[in-house]
Design a protein around this motif. Structure first.
Motif, PDB file in Angstrom:
ATOM      1  N   GLU A 146      -4.036  -3.278  -8.793  1.00  0.00           N
ATOM      2  CA  GLU A 146      -3.936  -2.298  -9.870  1.00  0.00           C
ATOM      3  C   GLU A 146      -5.084  -1.295  -9.794  1.00  0.00           C
ATOM      4  O   GLU A 146      -4.882  -0.098 -10.019  1.00  0.00           O
ATOM      5  N   GLN A 147      -6.275  -1.753  -9.467  1.00  0.00           N
ATOM      6  CA  GLN A 147      -7.420  -0.847  -9.356  1.00  0.00           C
ATOM      7  C   GLN A 147      -7.272   0.092  -8.167  1.00  0.00           C
ATOM      8  O   GLN A 147      -7.685   1.252  -8.237  1.00  0.00           O
ATOM      9  N   THR A 148      -6.683  -0.385  -7.058  1.00  0.00           N
ATOM     10  CA  THR A 148      -6.507   0.494  -5.903  1.00  0.00           C
ATOM     11  C   THR A 148      -5.474   1.574  -6.183  1.00  0.00           C
ATOM     12  O   THR A 148      -5.555   2.656  -5.613  1.00  0.00           O
ATOM     13  N   LYS A 149      -4.516   1.292  -7.058  1.00  0.00           N
ATOM     14  CA  LYS A 149      -3.535   2.327  -7.426  1.00  0.00           C
ATOM     15  C   LYS A 149      -4.215   3.465  -8.166  1.00  0.00           C
ATOM     16  O   LYS A 149      -3.850   4.627  -7.997  1.00  0.00           O
ATOM     17  N   HIS A 150      -5.215   3.131  -8.986  1.00  0.00           N
ATOM     18  CA  HIS A 150      -5.930   4.175  -9.708  1.00  0.00           C
ATOM     19  C   HIS A 150      -6.809   4.994  -8.776  1.00  0.00           C
ATOM     20  O   HIS A 150      -6.993   6.190  -8.987  1.00  0.00           O
ATOM     21  N   ALA A 207      -6.814 -12.269  -9.455  1.00  0.00           N
ATOM     22  CA  ALA A 207      -7.808 -11.322  -8.945  1.00  0.00           C
ATOM     23  C   ALA A 207      -7.170 -10.327  -7.993  1.00  0.00           C
ATOM     24  O   ALA A 207      -7.500  -9.137  -7.998  1.00  0.00           O
ATOM     25  N   ILE A 208      -6.218 -10.800  -7.186  1.00  0.00           N
ATOM     26  CA  ILE A 208      -5.512  -9.913  -6.256  1.00  0.00           C
ATOM     27  C   ILE A 208      -4.687  -8.894  -7.034  1.00  0.00           C
ATOM     28  O   ILE A 208      -4.688  -7.702  -6.710  1.00  0.00           O
ATOM     29  N   ALA A 209      -4.003  -9.331  -8.075  1.00  0.00           N
ATOM     30  CA  ALA A 209      -3.206  -8.399  -8.880  1.00  0.00           C
ATOM     31  C   ALA A 209      -4.098  -7.354  -9.544  1.00  0.00           C
ATOM     32  O   ALA A 209      -3.753  -6.167  -9.591  1.00  0.00           O
ATOM     33  N   ILE A 243       0.030 -11.035   7.656  1.00  0.00           N
ATOM     34  CA  ILE A 243      -1.324 -10.620   7.270  1.00  0.00           C
ATOM     35  C   ILE A 243      -1.986  -9.867   8.421  1.00  0.00           C
ATOM     36  O   ILE A 243      -2.631  -8.842   8.227  1.00  0.00           O
ATOM     37  N   PHE A 244      -1.801 -10.367   9.640  1.00  0.00           N
ATOM     38  CA  PHE A 244      -2.447  -9.727  10.783  1.00  0.00           C
ATOM     39  C   PHE A 244      -1.729  -8.458  11.242  1.00  0.00           C
ATOM     40  O   PHE A 244      -2.344  -7.588  11.841  1.00  0.00           O
ATOM     41  N   LEU A 245      -0.439  -8.327  10.972  1.00  0.00           N
ATOM     42  CA  LEU A 245       0.309  -7.174  11.447  1.00  0.00           C
ATOM     43  C   LEU A 245       0.330  -6.010  10.460  1.00  0.00           C
ATOM     44  O   LEU A 245       0.540  -4.868  10.866  1.00  0.00           O
ATOM     45  N   THR A 246       0.125  -6.286   9.175  1.00  0.00           N
ATOM     46  CA  THR A 246       0.210  -5.242   8.162  1.00  0.00           C
ATOM     47  C   THR A 246      -1.084  -4.447   8.102  1.00  0.00           C
ATOM     48  O   THR A 246      -2.166  -5.002   8.152  1.00  0.00           O
ATOM     49  N   ARG A 247      -0.940  -3.139   7.997  1.00  0.00           N
ATOM     50  CA  ARG A 247      -2.122  -2.291   7.899  1.00  0.00           C
ATOM     51  C   ARG A 247      -2.544  -2.045   6.449  1.00  0.00           C
ATOM     52  O   ARG A 247      -3.697  -1.767   6.186  1.00  0.00           O
ATOM     53  N   SER A 248      -1.599  -2.140   5.514  1.00  0.00           N
ATOM     54  CA  SER A 248      -1.900  -1.887   4.115  1.00  0.00           C
ATOM     55  C   SER A 248      -2.711  -3.044   3.536  1.00  0.00           C
ATOM     56  O   SER A 248      -2.337  -4.210   3.643  1.00  0.00           O
ATOM     57  N   ARG A 249      -3.828  -2.715   2.929  1.00  0.00           N
ATOM     58  CA  ARG A 249      -4.700  -3.727   2.352  1.00  0.00           C
ATOM     59  C   ARG A 249      -4.040  -4.413   1.151  1.00  0.00           C
ATOM     60  O   ARG A 249      -4.195  -5.617   0.964  1.00  0.00           O
ATOM     61  N   ALA A 250      -3.291  -3.659   0.359  1.00  0.00           N
ATOM     62  CA  ALA A 250      -2.631  -4.240  -0.808  1.00  0.00           C
ATOM     63  C   ALA A 250      -1.574  -5.258  -0.383  1.00  0.00           C
ATOM     64  O   ALA A 250      -1.444  -6.326  -0.979  1.00  0.00           O
ATOM     65  N   ARG A 251      -0.825  -4.942   0.666  1.00  0.00           N
ATOM     66  CA  ARG A 251       0.184  -5.894   1.146  1.00  0.00           C
ATOM     67  C   ARG A 251      -0.456  -7.124   1.754  1.00  0.00           C
ATOM     68  O   ARG A 251       0.059  -8.231   1.633  1.00  0.00           O
ATOM     69  N   LYS A 252      -1.604  -6.952   2.409  1.00  0.00           N
ATOM     70  CA  LYS A 252      -2.302  -8.109   2.958  1.00  0.00           C
ATOM     71  C   LYS A 252      -2.706  -9.065   1.847  1.00  0.00           C
ATOM     72  O   LYS A 252      -2.629 -10.280   1.997  1.00  0.00           O
ATOM     73  N   LEU A 270      -1.569 -12.898   1.428  1.00  0.00           N
ATOM     74  CA  LEU A 270      -2.600 -13.922   1.304  1.00  0.00           C
ATOM     75  C   LEU A 270      -2.354 -14.799   0.080  1.00  0.00           C
ATOM     76  O   LEU A 270      -2.534 -16.019   0.128  1.00  0.00           O
ATOM     77  N   CYS A 271      -1.883 -14.187  -0.996  1.00  0.00           N
ATOM     78  CA  CYS A 271      -1.544 -14.940  -2.206  1.00  0.00           C
ATOM     79  C   CYS A 271      -0.408 -15.913  -1.934  1.00  0.00           C
ATOM     80  O   CYS A 271      -0.465 -17.086  -2.325  1.00  0.00           O
ATOM     81  N   CYS A 272       0.618 -15.450  -1.258  1.00  0.00           N
ATOM     82  CA  CYS A 272       1.757 -16.313  -0.922  1.00  0.00           C
ATOM     83  C   CYS A 272       1.318 -17.442   0.000  1.00  0.00           C
ATOM     84  O   CYS A 272       1.749 -18.591  -0.155  1.00  0.00           O
ATOM     85  N   LEU A 273       0.427 -17.139   0.940  1.00  0.00           N
ATOM     86  CA  LEU A 273      -0.069 -18.169   1.855  1.00  0.00           C
ATOM     87  C   LEU A 273      -0.845 -19.250   1.105  1.00  0.00           C
ATOM     88  O   LEU A 273      -0.690 -20.439   1.390  1.00  0.00           O
TER      89      LEU A 273
END
Length: 81
Positions: A75-79, A69-71, A19-28, A32-35
């Motif tokens: 999806e909204q960020t892809k649009h 909510a994350i999913a 979470i702290f090393l990734t720059r992509s917000r979607a991957r974070k 976070l979901c997995c955590l």
């Protein structure tokens, strides 16, 4: 401490670092979901009382709602992009 608890704890620690090393917000959000799922599993494994089971169930339901909510947000960020 069981091997299952160690593995889940390692996964939680790995997701925290990512979470702290990734720059992509979607991957974070995915990490976070997995955590949150790891935390609910650790609560269920560590607490040996009925109240601990109830807390783990409630945390699991809340983490499932947050993952939905994350999913939706991903999806909204892809649009937008």
């Amino acid at each position: 401490m069981d091997i299952v608890e160690i593995i889940i704890g390692f996964i939680a620690l790995l997701m925290t670092v990512r979470i702290f090393l990734t720059r992509s917000r979607a991957r974070k959000l995915l990490y976070l979901c997995c955590l949150s799922f790891c935390i609910s599993a650790l609560i269920a494994l560590y607490v040996d009382s009925p109240m601990g089971g109830i807390v783990a169930i409630i945390y699991f339901i809340c983490s499932t709602l947050s993952s939905n909510a994350i999913a939706y947000t991903i999806e909204q960020t892809k649009h937008i992009e």
